[in-house]
Scaffold this active site. Sequence first.
Site, mmCIF file in Angstrom:
data_model
loop_
_atom_site.group_PDB
_atom_site.id
_atom_site.type_symbol
_atom_site.label_atom_id
_atom_site.label_comp_id
_atom_site.label_asym_id
_atom_site.label_seq_id
_atom_site.Cartn_x
_atom_site.Cartn_y
_atom_site.Cartn_z
ATOM 1 N N ASP A 95 0.846 -1.195 0.000
ATOM 2 C CA ASP A 95 0.000 0.000 0.000
ATOM 3 C C ASP A 95 0.883 1.248 0.000
ATOM 4 O OD1 ASP A 95 0.940 0.001 2.632
ATOM 5 O OD2 ASP A 95 -0.888 -0.950 3.368
ATOM 6 N N ASP A 113 1.070 4.865 1.701
ATOM 7 C CA ASP A 113 0.522 5.781 2.704
ATOM 8 C C ASP A 113 0.975 7.207 2.421
ATOM 9 O OD1 ASP A 113 -0.695 3.659 4.069
ATOM 10 O OD2 ASP A 113 1.205 3.161 5.038
ATOM 11 N N ASP A 164 8.535 4.932 13.792
ATOM 12 C CA ASP A 164 9.241 3.918 14.579
ATOM 13 C C ASP A 164 10.703 3.710 14.153
ATOM 14 O OD1 ASP A 164 8.278 2.750 12.234
ATOM 15 O OD2 ASP A 164 7.242 1.090 13.205
HETATM 16 P P1 ATP Z 1 3.775 -2.732 6.022
HETATM 17 O O1 ATP Z 1 2.613 -1.914 5.502
HETATM 18 O O2 ATP Z 1 4.620 -3.363 4.998
HETATM 19 O O3 ATP Z 1 3.349 -3.666 7.092
HETATM 20 P P2 ATP Z 1 4.597 -0.223 7.090
HETATM 21 O O4 ATP Z 1 5.939 0.260 7.563
HETATM 22 O O5 ATP Z 1 3.979 0.509 5.947
HETATM 23 O O6 ATP Z 1 4.768 -1.756 6.765
HETATM 24 P P3 ATP Z 1 2.230 0.425 8.542
HETATM 25 O O7 ATP Z 1 1.671 -0.269 9.723
HETATM 26 O O8 ATP Z 1 1.474 0.438 7.270
HETATM 27 O O9 ATP Z 1 3.656 -0.227 8.324
HETATM 28 O O10 ATP Z 1 2.573 1.911 8.999
HETATM 29 C C1 ATP Z 1 2.933 2.930 8.093
HETATM 30 C C2 ATP Z 1 4.018 3.810 8.704
HETATM 31 O O11 ATP Z 1 3.521 4.409 9.907
HETATM 32 C C3 ATP Z 1 5.285 3.067 9.130
HETATM 33 O O12 ATP Z 1 6.183 2.910 8.054
HETATM 34 C C4 ATP Z 1 5.826 3.945 10.216
HETATM 35 O O13 ATP Z 1 6.496 5.064 9.676
HETATM 36 C C5 ATP Z 1 4.558 4.459 10.888
HETATM 37 N N1 ATP Z 1 4.149 3.617 12.026
HETATM 38 C C6 ATP Z 1 3.288 2.565 12.004
HETATM 39 N N2 ATP Z 1 3.135 2.048 13.221
HETATM 40 C C7 ATP Z 1 3.901 2.774 14.052
HETATM 41 C C8 ATP Z 1 4.164 2.746 15.450
HETATM 42 N N3 ATP Z 1 3.603 1.831 16.233
HETATM 43 N N4 ATP Z 1 4.999 3.679 15.959
HETATM 44 C C9 ATP Z 1 5.565 4.622 15.166
HETATM 45 N N5 ATP Z 1 5.363 4.697 13.850
HETATM 46 C C10 ATP Z 1 4.552 3.783 13.286
HETATM 47 MG MG MG Z 2 1.985 0.248 5.117
#
Ligand code: ATP
Ligand code: MG
Length: 428
Positions: A60, A62, A136
Amino acid sequence: MTSARKIKAKYYSFKQLKLDHGLIDSAAIEAVKKLTAAGYSAYLVGGCIRDLLLGITPKDFDISTQATPLQIRRVFPRSRIIGQRFKIVHVNIRSELLEITTFRQAVKDHHKDKATGQVLDDNVFGSIENDASRRDFTVNALYYDVESKQVIDYFKGIEHIRQKRLELIGDPVIRFAEDPGRILRTVRFQSKFGFKVSANLVEAIHLNKYALNNIPPARRFDEVLKLFYCGNATRVWELLNEYELLPYLFANSDDNKSAQAALSRSITAAALINTDQRIREQKPVISAFMFCAILWPYYHHRFKQLINKKYNSQEAMVQASEEIISRQLLRTGMLRRVSNTIREIWWLQHRLEKVRKKQVIKLLSNPRFRAAYDFLLIRAEVGDIETEVAEFWTAQQRDKKNNTSKSSPKRPGKSRKRYRQRAHGRIQ
Ligand code: ATP
Ligand code: MG
Protein backbone atom coordinates in the site's frame (compact mmCIF):
# COMPACT_ATOMS: atom_id res chain seq x y z
CA MET A 1 15.94 11.20 22.12
CA THR A 2 17.40 11.96 18.71
CA SER A 3 15.55 15.01 17.46
CA ALA A 4 14.88 16.00 13.88
CA ARG A 5 16.36 19.43 14.63
CA LYS A 6 19.80 17.96 15.32
CA ILE A 7 19.82 15.97 12.08
CA LYS A 8 19.80 17.69 8.71
CA ALA A 9 17.58 16.04 6.15
CA LYS A 10 19.30 14.44 3.18
CA TYR A 11 17.70 14.61 -0.25
CA TYR A 12 18.10 11.86 -2.82
CA SER A 13 16.69 11.94 -6.33
CA PHE A 14 14.77 8.90 -7.54
CA LYS A 15 17.32 8.69 -10.35
CA GLN A 16 20.19 8.62 -7.88
CA LEU A 17 18.45 5.79 -6.02
CA LYS A 18 17.71 4.03 -9.34
CA LEU A 19 14.01 3.94 -8.52
CA ASP A 20 11.28 3.89 -11.10
CA HIS A 21 8.61 6.56 -10.63
CA GLY A 22 6.31 4.37 -12.70
CA LEU A 23 6.16 1.81 -9.87
CA ILE A 24 4.21 4.26 -7.73
CA ASP A 25 0.50 3.81 -7.57
CA SER A 26 -1.28 6.40 -9.71
CA ALA A 27 -4.13 6.89 -7.20
CA ALA A 28 -1.57 7.76 -4.51
CA ILE A 29 0.11 10.30 -6.80
CA GLU A 30 -3.27 11.80 -7.61
CA ALA A 31 -4.11 12.14 -3.90
CA VAL A 32 -0.80 13.88 -3.15
CA LYS A 33 -1.31 16.25 -6.09
CA LYS A 34 -4.84 17.14 -4.91
CA LEU A 35 -3.55 17.97 -1.44
CA THR A 36 -0.70 20.13 -2.76
CA ALA A 37 -3.07 21.88 -5.17
CA ALA A 38 -5.24 22.73 -2.14
CA GLY A 39 -2.19 24.34 -0.52
CA TYR A 40 -1.05 21.57 1.84
CA SER A 41 2.32 19.87 1.64
CA ALA A 42 1.96 16.10 1.20
CA TYR A 43 4.30 13.13 0.72
CA LEU A 44 4.29 9.39 0.23
CA VAL A 45 5.76 7.90 3.34
CA GLY A 46 6.78 4.84 5.29
CA GLY A 47 6.68 1.24 4.16
CA CYS A 48 6.11 2.00 0.46
CA ILE A 49 9.37 3.94 0.05
CA ARG A 50 11.27 1.37 2.13
CA ASP A 51 9.87 -1.47 0.01
CA LEU A 52 10.69 0.26 -3.29
CA LEU A 53 14.27 0.70 -2.10
CA LEU A 54 14.40 -2.99 -1.20
CA GLY A 55 13.04 -3.99 -4.60
CA ILE A 56 9.75 -5.23 -3.11
CA THR A 57 6.37 -4.28 -4.56
CA PRO A 58 4.70 -2.15 -1.85
CA LYS A 59 1.36 -3.49 -0.63
CA ASP A 60 0.00 0.00 0.00
CA PHE A 61 1.01 3.63 -0.38
CA ASP A 62 0.52 5.78 2.70
CA ILE A 63 0.37 9.54 2.56
CA SER A 64 1.38 12.07 5.18
CA THR A 65 0.32 15.69 4.99
CA GLN A 66 0.20 19.03 6.70
CA ALA A 67 -3.63 19.11 6.32
CA THR A 68 -5.65 18.21 9.43
CA PRO A 69 -8.16 15.34 9.22
CA LEU A 70 -11.02 17.79 8.66
CA GLN A 71 -9.11 19.62 5.94
CA ILE A 72 -8.33 16.29 4.25
CA ARG A 73 -12.05 15.45 4.34
CA ARG A 74 -12.78 18.72 2.54
CA VAL A 75 -10.30 17.92 -0.24
CA PHE A 76 -11.72 14.42 -0.76
CA PRO A 77 -15.51 14.11 -0.71
CA ARG A 78 -15.23 10.30 -0.73
CA SER A 79 -13.41 9.93 2.56
CA ARG A 80 -13.96 9.25 6.25
CA ILE A 81 -12.05 9.74 9.48
CA ILE A 82 -11.31 6.59 11.44
CA GLY A 83 -9.56 5.93 14.78
CA GLN A 84 -9.56 7.78 18.07
CA ARG A 85 -6.11 7.66 19.68
CA PHE A 86 -4.63 8.04 16.19
CA LYS A 87 -6.93 9.60 13.61
CA ILE A 88 -6.49 8.50 9.99
CA VAL A 89 -8.47 9.51 6.92
CA HIS A 90 -9.53 6.78 4.53
CA VAL A 91 -9.84 8.11 1.00
CA ASN A 92 -11.34 6.31 -1.97
CA ILE A 93 -9.85 7.03 -5.37
CA ARG A 94 -10.98 4.86 -8.29
CA SER A 95 -12.08 2.11 -5.90
CA GLU A 96 -8.67 2.17 -4.21
CA LEU A 97 -8.44 2.83 -0.49
CA LEU A 98 -5.65 5.16 0.63
CA GLU A 99 -4.65 6.07 4.19
CA ILE A 100 -3.82 9.71 4.78
CA THR A 101 -2.40 10.92 8.09
CA THR A 102 -1.63 14.38 9.35
CA PHE A 103 1.97 15.18 10.40
CA ARG A 104 2.23 14.31 14.10
CA GLN A 105 4.47 15.71 16.78
CA ALA A 106 6.72 13.39 18.74
CA VAL A 107 4.67 12.70 21.88
CA LYS A 108 5.34 14.77 24.98
CA ASP A 109 5.14 13.46 28.52
CA HIS A 110 1.67 14.88 29.20
CA HIS A 111 0.28 12.67 26.41
CA LYS A 112 1.62 9.56 28.09
CA ASP A 113 0.34 7.36 30.88
CA LYS A 114 2.36 8.45 33.94
CA ALA A 115 2.95 4.92 35.21
CA THR A 116 3.79 3.05 32.00
CA GLY A 117 4.99 5.76 29.60
CA GLN A 118 2.45 4.47 27.07
CA VAL A 119 1.09 7.00 24.56
CA LEU A 120 -2.57 7.85 25.23
CA ASP A 121 -3.19 10.62 22.70
CA ASP A 122 -1.36 10.73 19.36
CA ASN A 123 -3.33 13.50 17.66
CA VAL A 124 -1.04 16.45 18.29
CA PHE A 125 -0.20 17.75 14.86
CA GLY A 126 3.11 19.27 13.75
CA SER A 127 5.65 19.68 10.96
CA ILE A 128 7.18 17.06 8.67
CA GLU A 129 10.31 17.06 10.90
CA ASN A 130 8.11 16.34 13.94
CA ASP A 131 6.35 13.64 11.99
CA ALA A 132 9.62 11.96 11.00
CA SER A 133 10.84 11.79 14.59
CA ARG A 134 7.72 10.05 15.89
CA ARG A 135 7.91 7.23 13.36
CA ASP A 136 9.24 3.92 14.58
CA PHE A 137 12.28 2.92 12.49
CA THR A 138 14.73 5.03 10.51
CA VAL A 139 13.89 2.96 7.40
CA ASN A 140 10.20 3.82 7.85
CA ALA A 141 10.80 7.57 8.09
CA LEU A 142 11.46 8.23 4.41
CA TYR A 143 9.27 10.73 2.52
CA TYR A 144 8.84 10.97 -1.22
CA ASP A 145 8.11 14.33 -2.76
CA VAL A 146 6.11 13.59 -5.90
CA GLU A 147 6.72 17.04 -7.38
CA SER A 148 10.53 17.16 -7.14
CA LYS A 149 10.87 13.35 -7.36
CA GLN A 150 13.10 13.37 -4.28
CA VAL A 151 13.28 11.15 -1.22
CA ILE A 152 13.71 13.06 2.05
CA ASP A 153 15.65 11.18 4.72
CA TYR A 154 15.93 12.59 8.28
CA PHE A 155 17.44 9.65 10.14
CA LYS A 156 19.87 7.91 7.76
CA GLY A 157 17.15 5.52 6.67
CA ILE A 158 18.69 5.03 3.23
CA GLU A 159 22.10 4.25 4.70
CA HIS A 160 20.47 1.75 7.07
CA ILE A 161 18.60 0.06 4.23
CA ARG A 162 21.89 -0.35 2.41
CA GLN A 163 23.51 -1.74 5.55
CA LYS A 164 20.45 -3.91 6.30
CA ARG A 165 20.13 -2.38 9.76
CA LEU A 166 16.87 -1.98 11.66
CA GLU A 167 17.21 0.98 14.01
CA LEU A 168 14.57 2.63 16.10
CA ILE A 169 14.51 6.41 16.03
CA GLY A 170 15.51 7.58 19.49
CA ASP A 171 16.00 5.63 22.70
CA PRO A 172 14.60 2.09 22.25
CA VAL A 173 13.58 1.80 25.91
CA ILE A 174 11.43 4.95 25.68
CA ARG A 175 10.06 4.10 22.23
CA PHE A 176 9.01 0.59 23.33
CA ALA A 177 7.44 1.97 26.51
CA GLU A 178 5.44 4.49 24.43
CA ASP A 179 4.10 1.65 22.32
CA PRO A 180 5.01 -1.96 23.19
CA GLY A 181 3.46 -2.98 19.83
CA ARG A 182 6.74 -1.73 18.32
CA ILE A 183 8.42 -4.82 19.82
CA LEU A 184 6.31 -7.00 17.54
CA ARG A 185 6.96 -4.66 14.61
CA THR A 186 10.69 -5.14 15.26
CA VAL A 187 10.29 -8.92 15.02
CA ARG A 188 8.28 -8.54 11.82
CA PHE A 189 10.69 -6.25 9.98
CA GLN A 190 13.73 -8.13 11.28
CA SER A 191 12.31 -11.39 9.89
CA LYS A 192 10.79 -10.05 6.71
CA PHE A 193 13.87 -8.18 5.52
CA GLY A 194 16.62 -10.14 7.29
CA PHE A 195 17.86 -6.91 8.91
CA LYS A 196 20.32 -6.83 11.82
CA VAL A 197 19.36 -5.28 15.16
CA SER A 198 21.76 -3.95 17.78
CA ALA A 199 22.35 -5.55 21.19
CA ASN A 200 20.99 -2.33 22.64
CA LEU A 201 17.65 -2.87 20.93
CA VAL A 202 17.44 -6.51 22.04
CA GLU A 203 18.10 -5.40 25.61
CA ALA A 204 15.26 -2.87 25.32
CA ILE A 205 12.94 -5.65 24.11
CA HIS A 206 13.74 -7.66 27.23
CA LEU A 207 13.20 -4.64 29.46
CA ASN A 208 9.81 -3.80 27.95
CA LYS A 209 8.34 -7.12 26.89
CA TYR A 210 6.13 -7.42 30.00
CA ALA A 211 4.31 -4.29 28.68
CA LEU A 212 2.92 -6.36 25.80
CA ASN A 213 0.27 -7.23 28.39
CA ASN A 214 -0.83 -3.57 28.29
CA ILE A 215 -1.74 -3.50 24.63
CA PRO A 216 -5.34 -4.50 23.92
CA PRO A 217 -5.79 -8.18 22.94
CA ALA A 218 -7.38 -7.12 19.64
CA ARG A 219 -4.24 -5.21 18.61
CA ARG A 220 -2.09 -8.16 19.70
CA PHE A 221 -4.22 -10.34 17.42
CA ASP A 222 -3.68 -7.99 14.45
CA GLU A 223 0.05 -7.86 15.06
CA VAL A 224 0.27 -11.66 15.37
CA LEU A 225 -1.52 -12.08 12.04
CA LYS A 226 0.90 -9.65 10.41
CA LEU A 227 3.75 -11.69 11.90
CA PHE A 228 2.39 -14.99 10.58
CA TYR A 229 1.78 -13.64 7.12
CA CYS A 230 4.89 -11.49 6.63
CA GLY A 231 6.45 -14.13 4.37
CA ASN A 232 9.09 -15.42 6.79
CA ALA A 233 6.99 -16.74 9.66
CA THR A 234 9.58 -19.44 10.41
CA ARG A 235 12.12 -16.76 11.30
CA VAL A 236 9.42 -14.83 13.20
CA TRP A 237 8.85 -17.85 15.41
CA GLU A 238 12.58 -18.28 16.07
CA LEU A 239 12.83 -14.65 17.13
CA LEU A 240 9.70 -14.74 19.30
CA ASN A 241 11.28 -17.72 21.01
CA GLU A 242 14.71 -16.07 21.30
CA TYR A 243 13.23 -12.87 22.77
CA GLU A 244 10.96 -14.94 25.05
CA LEU A 245 7.83 -13.31 23.71
CA LEU A 246 5.77 -16.46 23.04
CA PRO A 247 4.11 -16.58 26.50
CA TYR A 248 2.69 -13.08 25.88
CA LEU A 249 1.03 -14.20 22.67
CA PHE A 250 0.04 -17.85 23.00
CA ALA A 251 -1.75 -19.78 25.70
CA ASN A 252 0.12 -22.81 27.06
CA SER A 253 3.51 -21.73 25.75
CA ASP A 254 4.97 -21.61 29.27
CA ASP A 255 4.14 -25.28 29.69
CA ASN A 256 7.02 -26.25 27.40
CA LYS A 257 8.03 -29.61 28.91
CA SER A 258 4.79 -31.50 28.25
CA ALA A 259 4.28 -33.98 25.42
CA GLN A 260 1.63 -31.62 24.02
CA ALA A 261 4.18 -28.80 23.90
CA ALA A 262 6.63 -31.06 22.01
CA LEU A 263 3.93 -31.94 19.49
CA SER A 264 2.85 -28.30 19.26
CA ARG A 265 6.44 -27.37 18.37
CA SER A 266 6.63 -29.88 15.52
CA ILE A 267 3.15 -29.07 14.17
CA THR A 268 3.88 -25.33 14.44
CA ALA A 269 7.19 -25.69 12.58
CA ALA A 270 5.49 -27.59 9.74
CA ALA A 271 2.57 -25.12 9.61
CA LEU A 272 4.96 -22.15 9.49
CA ILE A 273 6.87 -23.65 6.54
CA ASN A 274 3.54 -24.32 4.85
CA THR A 275 2.34 -20.74 5.47
CA ASP A 276 5.56 -19.19 4.12
CA GLN A 277 5.27 -21.34 1.02
CA ARG A 278 1.63 -20.34 0.46
CA ILE A 279 2.57 -16.66 0.75
CA ARG A 280 5.42 -17.16 -1.74
CA GLU A 281 3.01 -18.84 -4.15
CA GLN A 282 0.40 -16.12 -3.48
CA LYS A 283 -2.12 -18.73 -2.36
CA PRO A 284 -4.84 -17.68 0.07
CA VAL A 285 -4.22 -18.09 3.78
CA ILE A 286 -6.78 -18.07 6.57
CA SER A 287 -6.27 -16.29 9.88
CA ALA A 288 -7.39 -19.30 11.90
CA PHE A 289 -4.85 -21.75 10.49
CA MET A 290 -1.76 -20.99 12.57
CA PHE A 291 -3.78 -20.72 15.80
CA CYS A 292 -5.41 -23.99 14.91
CA ALA A 293 -2.01 -25.67 14.48
CA ILE A 294 -0.32 -24.19 17.56
CA LEU A 295 -3.18 -25.04 19.91
CA TRP A 296 -4.32 -28.38 18.45
CA PRO A 297 -2.21 -30.66 20.74
CA TYR A 298 -3.62 -28.92 23.84
CA TYR A 299 -7.16 -29.22 22.51
CA HIS A 300 -6.70 -32.86 21.55
CA HIS A 301 -5.13 -33.75 24.89
CA ARG A 302 -7.98 -32.09 26.79
CA PHE A 303 -10.51 -33.83 24.54
CA LYS A 304 -9.03 -37.23 25.43
CA GLN A 305 -9.00 -36.37 29.14
CA LEU A 306 -12.71 -35.53 28.98
CA ILE A 307 -13.49 -38.75 27.10
CA ASN A 308 -11.72 -40.65 29.91
CA LYS A 309 -13.99 -38.81 32.32
CA LYS A 310 -16.95 -40.33 30.43
CA TYR A 311 -18.00 -37.24 28.48
CA ASN A 312 -19.53 -38.21 25.15
CA SER A 313 -17.44 -37.12 22.17
CA GLN A 314 -19.70 -34.21 21.22
CA GLU A 315 -19.56 -32.78 24.75
CA ALA A 316 -15.82 -33.34 24.96
CA MET A 317 -15.24 -31.52 21.65
CA VAL A 318 -17.30 -28.51 22.74
CA GLN A 319 -15.83 -28.35 26.23
CA ALA A 320 -12.19 -28.83 25.19
CA SER A 321 -12.37 -26.21 22.42
CA GLU A 322 -14.09 -23.71 24.74
CA GLU A 323 -11.37 -24.09 27.34
CA ILE A 324 -8.43 -23.77 24.95
CA ILE A 325 -9.88 -20.93 22.87
CA SER A 326 -10.94 -18.89 25.90
CA ARG A 327 -7.39 -19.15 27.29
CA GLN A 328 -6.04 -17.93 23.95
CA LEU A 329 -8.51 -15.04 23.87
CA LEU A 330 -6.82 -13.61 26.96
CA ARG A 331 -3.59 -13.38 24.96
CA THR A 332 -4.69 -12.20 21.53
CA GLY A 333 -8.42 -11.68 21.37
CA MET A 334 -9.86 -12.91 18.10
CA LEU A 335 -12.79 -12.21 15.82
CA ARG A 336 -15.65 -14.66 16.41
CA ARG A 337 -15.37 -15.72 12.78
CA VAL A 338 -11.78 -16.83 13.45
CA SER A 339 -12.49 -18.75 16.66
CA ASN A 340 -15.42 -20.48 14.95
CA THR A 341 -13.14 -21.56 12.12
CA ILE A 342 -10.56 -22.96 14.56
CA ARG A 343 -13.30 -25.02 16.23
CA GLU A 344 -14.64 -26.25 12.89
CA ILE A 345 -11.19 -27.37 11.70
CA TRP A 346 -10.55 -29.17 15.00
CA TRP A 347 -13.92 -30.87 15.01
CA LEU A 348 -13.51 -31.93 11.40
CA GLN A 349 -10.28 -33.72 12.34
CA HIS A 350 -12.31 -36.26 14.34
CA ARG A 351 -14.65 -36.81 11.42
CA LEU A 352 -11.86 -37.11 8.86
CA GLU A 353 -10.05 -39.64 11.05
CA LYS A 354 -13.05 -41.87 11.58
CA VAL A 355 -14.41 -41.65 8.11
CA ARG A 356 -17.60 -43.48 7.25
CA LYS A 357 -18.25 -44.14 3.58
CA LYS A 358 -21.66 -42.52 3.66
CA GLN A 359 -20.19 -39.26 4.92
CA VAL A 360 -17.45 -38.84 2.32
CA ILE A 361 -19.44 -36.72 -0.12
CA LYS A 362 -20.89 -34.59 2.64
CA LEU A 363 -17.46 -33.97 4.15
CA LEU A 364 -15.91 -33.12 0.79
CA SER A 365 -18.48 -30.39 0.29
CA ASN A 366 -18.08 -28.95 3.79
CA PRO A 367 -16.91 -25.33 3.37
CA ARG A 368 -14.12 -25.97 5.88
CA PHE A 369 -13.02 -29.25 4.31
CA ARG A 370 -10.08 -27.77 2.44
CA ALA A 371 -8.58 -26.09 5.52
CA ALA A 372 -9.22 -29.19 7.64
CA TYR A 373 -7.56 -31.36 4.99
CA ASP A 374 -4.52 -29.06 4.79
CA PHE A 375 -4.23 -29.35 8.55
CA LEU A 376 -4.61 -33.13 8.35
CA LEU A 377 -1.65 -33.21 5.94
CA ILE A 378 0.46 -31.32 8.44
CA ARG A 379 -0.53 -33.75 11.20
CA ALA A 380 0.42 -36.65 8.95
CA GLU A 381 3.73 -34.99 8.11
CA VAL A 382 4.76 -34.80 11.78
CA GLY A 383 3.38 -38.23 12.64
CA ASP A 384 0.37 -37.12 14.66
CA ILE A 385 -1.82 -39.25 12.43
CA GLU A 386 -1.28 -42.14 10.03
CA THR A 387 -0.33 -41.05 6.56
CA GLU A 388 -2.99 -43.45 5.17
CA VAL A 389 -5.73 -41.18 6.50
CA ALA A 390 -4.33 -38.17 4.68
CA GLU A 391 -3.74 -40.27 1.55
CA PHE A 392 -7.33 -41.46 1.65
CA TRP A 393 -8.60 -37.88 1.56
CA THR A 394 -6.14 -36.93 -1.16
CA ALA A 395 -7.51 -39.79 -3.27
CA GLN A 396 -11.13 -38.87 -2.50
CA GLN A 397 -10.60 -35.38 -3.82
CA ARG A 398 -8.91 -36.71 -6.94
CA ASP A 399 -11.88 -38.99 -7.51
CA LYS A 400 -14.46 -36.37 -6.65
CA LYS A 401 -15.31 -35.72 -10.28
CA ASN A 402 -15.98 -39.41 -10.89
CA ASN A 403 -18.16 -39.48 -7.80
CA THR A 404 -17.17 -41.02 -4.50
CA SER A 405 -14.49 -43.65 -4.54
CA LYS A 406 -15.39 -46.98 -2.98
CA SER A 407 -12.11 -47.30 -1.15
CA SER A 408 -11.87 -46.64 2.55
CA PRO A 409 -8.77 -45.89 4.53
CA LYS A 410 -6.90 -48.69 6.16
CA ARG A 411 -7.87 -48.71 9.78
CA PRO A 412 -5.20 -47.12 11.89
CA GLY A 413 -3.57 -50.10 13.58
CA LYS A 414 -0.58 -50.56 15.83
CA SER A 415 1.45 -48.16 13.79
CA ARG A 416 -0.64 -45.28 15.16
CA LYS A 417 1.02 -45.63 18.54
CA ARG A 418 4.43 -45.58 16.90
CA TYR A 419 3.55 -42.41 15.01
CA ARG A 420 2.45 -40.70 18.19
CA GLN A 421 5.60 -41.72 20.01
CA ARG A 422 7.74 -40.42 17.21
CA ALA A 423 5.85 -37.16 17.24
CA HIS A 424 6.55 -36.81 20.93
CA GLY A 425 10.23 -37.31 20.34
CA ARG A 426 10.56 -40.72 22.01
CA ILE A 427 11.45 -42.60 18.81
CA GLN A 428 13.92 -41.02 16.45
P1 ATP B 1 3.77 -2.73 6.02
O1 ATP B 1 2.61 -1.91 5.50
O2 ATP B 1 4.62 -3.36 5.00
O3 ATP B 1 3.35 -3.67 7.09
P2 ATP B 1 4.60 -0.22 7.09
O4 ATP B 1 5.94 0.26 7.56
O5 ATP B 1 3.98 0.51 5.95
O6 ATP B 1 4.77 -1.76 6.77
P3 ATP B 1 2.23 0.42 8.54
O7 ATP B 1 1.67 -0.27 9.72
O8 ATP B 1 1.47 0.44 7.27
O9 ATP B 1 3.66 -0.23 8.32
O10 ATP B 1 2.57 1.91 9.00
C1 ATP B 1 2.93 2.93 8.09
C2 ATP B 1 4.02 3.81 8.70
O11 ATP B 1 3.52 4.41 9.91
C3 ATP B 1 5.29 3.07 9.13
O12 ATP B 1 6.18 2.91 8.05
C4 ATP B 1 5.83 3.94 10.22
O13 ATP B 1 6.50 5.06 9.68
C5 ATP B 1 4.56 4.46 10.89
N1 ATP B 1 4.15 3.62 12.03
C6 ATP B 1 3.29 2.57 12.00
N2 ATP B 1 3.14 2.05 13.22
C7 ATP B 1 3.90 2.77 14.05
C8 ATP B 1 4.16 2.75 15.45
N3 ATP B 1 3.60 1.83 16.23
N4 ATP B 1 5.00 3.68 15.96
C9 ATP B 1 5.57 4.62 15.17
N5 ATP B 1 5.36 4.70 13.85
C10 ATP B 1 4.55 3.78 13.29
MG1 MG C 1 1.98 0.25 5.12
